[in-house]
Design an enzyme around this catalytic site. Structure first.
Site, PDB file in Angstrom:
ATOM      1  N   CYS A  91     -31.070  43.837  56.488  1.00 31.12           N
ATOM      2  CA  CYS A  91     -30.587  44.608  55.336  1.00 31.12           C
ATOM      3  C   CYS A  91     -29.836  45.874  55.729  1.00 31.12           C
ATOM      4  CB  CYS A  91     -31.755  44.978  54.419  1.00 31.12           C
ATOM      5  SG  CYS A  91     -32.613  43.555  53.731  1.00 31.12           S
ATOM      6  N   HIS A 366     -28.975  43.822  45.471  1.00 33.74           N
ATOM      7  CA  HIS A 366     -28.988  44.069  46.914  1.00 33.74           C
ATOM      8  C   HIS A 366     -28.313  42.902  47.642  1.00 33.74           C
ATOM      9  CE1 HIS A 366     -30.219  45.035  50.894  1.00 33.74           C
ATOM     10  NE2 HIS A 366     -31.469  44.628  50.862  1.00 33.74           N
ATOM     11  N   CYS A 396     -34.327  50.160  55.060  1.00 30.97           N
ATOM     12  CA  CYS A 396     -35.301  49.438  55.866  1.00 30.97           C
ATOM     13  C   CYS A 396     -34.757  48.038  56.141  1.00 30.97           C
ATOM     14  CB  CYS A 396     -36.650  49.355  55.156  1.00 30.97           C
ATOM     15  SG  CYS A 396     -36.617  48.481  53.568  1.00 30.97           S
TER      16      CYS A 396
END
Length: 410
Positions: A91, A366, A396
């Site tokens: 990510c 996302h 994160c």
């Protein structure tokens, strides 16, 4: 660090609905190529000066594989001399691409680099490449059994003592702030409309993931998302995923499943791009950068708890920039889960009112590899809108890592 952002652009984030999402029918190379083409239009920079294109993508398979960076360069019609490569830090990939670009220009090895990210999750959702978090390595699992992120998020909430009500309140805040930001046009500088490359039809002009009609009552009615997952038997001796998490953190007593679909990031399609230049290039061409990259960082953290790295990465970036947490005007902490942002704010003792002031991934979605580059543009837009100076962006990642960057306006 002598690295400057000339501009940052992004597509709208679209709900990742296979065959139905607004961007689901567009080839991911074309999605990224349209993003790249915006940079010279907005800055006037000669693209033949670009030394490299660095692109983050998590699921590098099929249409999203084959070095999507280089193919997007070709699809954009840029000079054949411009190379490109893809990277994957889960990510954090979109922000990591900017870090690589910044290091290249700050070192003097390069003068102008495009960084960015793309993820078309309507085609390639979570774990699309089949690797999971550990590639199925049973020997590695004897050292660290990396439970799924949803279990980690609930374990963090348990250890931190967050309540379901606190998580729901944060989820509602994300939706409300995103709705306000859209209504006030706060995202418009970075956004551009995505078009069908064949017909010219506009496919999407604004993020369509937010649910502005969200209420506290609706959030309270949602069932916990990871209860069944936690009960699934995955361990070598018949342990459930919850039991494996508790082997690493027995003090938790039990994993309290608190996160819901309303307090976890939504999956989305999207792309972003950032134009990074050296001081010499800026001076030689009389350019006015939007921001200076003061510092970048990457850290490893506990691979079981997994999602607590943003506080560590932020401290490292702050130290490199000679700053304290209190010096930062705006924080963009990726809303992978509500507990991630709340834990980061608590660990760094930062005022939540300075965090994700225009909502985050819970409301806006996302698109994994793209999110970091999108958040850079979001931070710059808000610094300019408010006349503030410093922003910190952090995300994160799966496997227990995190990335961060400190940006200074103008």
């Amino acid at each position: 660090m002598d690295a400057y952002i000339l501009d940052a652009v992004r597509t709208p984030r679209a709900r990742a609905r296979p065959g139905k999402g607004a961007l689901s029918g567009l080839h991911p190379q074309e999605l990224l190529a349209q993003t790249l083409k915006q940079l010279p239009l907005r800055t006037g920079v000669d693209v033949s000066d670009v030394d490299d294109v660095v692109v983050g993508a998590v699921s590098q398979i099929e249409a999203q594989g084959a070095n999507i960076a280089r193919n997007a360069v070709l699809a954009a019609g840029w000079p054949l001399s411009i190379p490109g490569f893809s990277l994957n830090r889960f990510c954090g990939s979109g922000l990591q691409s900017m870090s690589v670009a910044a290091m290249g220009v700050a070192s003097g090895a390069q003068r102008l680099v495009v960084a960015g990210g793309v993820e078309q999750m309507s085609r390639y959702g979570l774990n699309a490449d089949g690797g999971g978090t550990d590639g199925g390595n049973v020997d590695l699992r004897r050292r660290f059994f990396q439970v799924p992120q949803g279990i980690s998020a609930d374990l963090i909430a348990t250890l931190e003592g967050f309540t379901r009500e606190e998580l729901d309140a944060f989820g509602l805040r994300s939706q409300q702030l995103a709705a306000r930001a859209q209504a006030e046009g706060r995202f418009l500088r970075s956004l551009f409309p995505v078009k069908d490359p064949h017909t010219g039809e506009v496919l999407l002009t604004a993020d369509d993931h937010p649910r502005p009609d969200t209420t506290a009552q609706k959030l309270a009615a949602l069932a916990p998302a990871f209860t069944q997952l936690g009960a699934r038997v995955e361990g070598p001796n018949g342990e459930t995923l919850d039991e494996l998490a508790l082997q690493a953190y027995p003090r938790a007593g039990a994993v309290r499943h608190l996160h819901t679909a309303g307090t976890a990031s939504g999956i989305a399609d999207g792309a972003g791009a950032i134009l990074v230049a050296s001081k010499d290039y800026v001076r030689a061409h009389g350019l006015k950068p939007r921001a200076r990259i003061r510092s970048v960082s990457a850290v490893g953290s506990d691979p079981v708890l997994m999602l607590t790295g943003p506080a560590l990465a932020s401290r490292k970036a702050l130290d490199a920039a000679g700053l304290k947490a209190r010096d930062i005007d705006l924080w963009e902490v990726n809303e992978a889960f509500a507990a991630v942002v709340l834990q980061t704010a608590r660990a760094l003792e930062i005022d939540i009112d300075r965090v994700n002031v225009n909502g985050g991934a819970i409301a806006l979605g996302h698109p994994l590899g793209a999110t970091g580059s999108i958040l850079v543009g979001t931070a710059l837009d808000e610094l300019e809108r408010t006349g503030k100076s410093l922003a910190l962006v952090t995300l994160c990642t799966s496997g227990g890592q995190a990335v961060a960057a400190v940006l200074e306006r103008g």
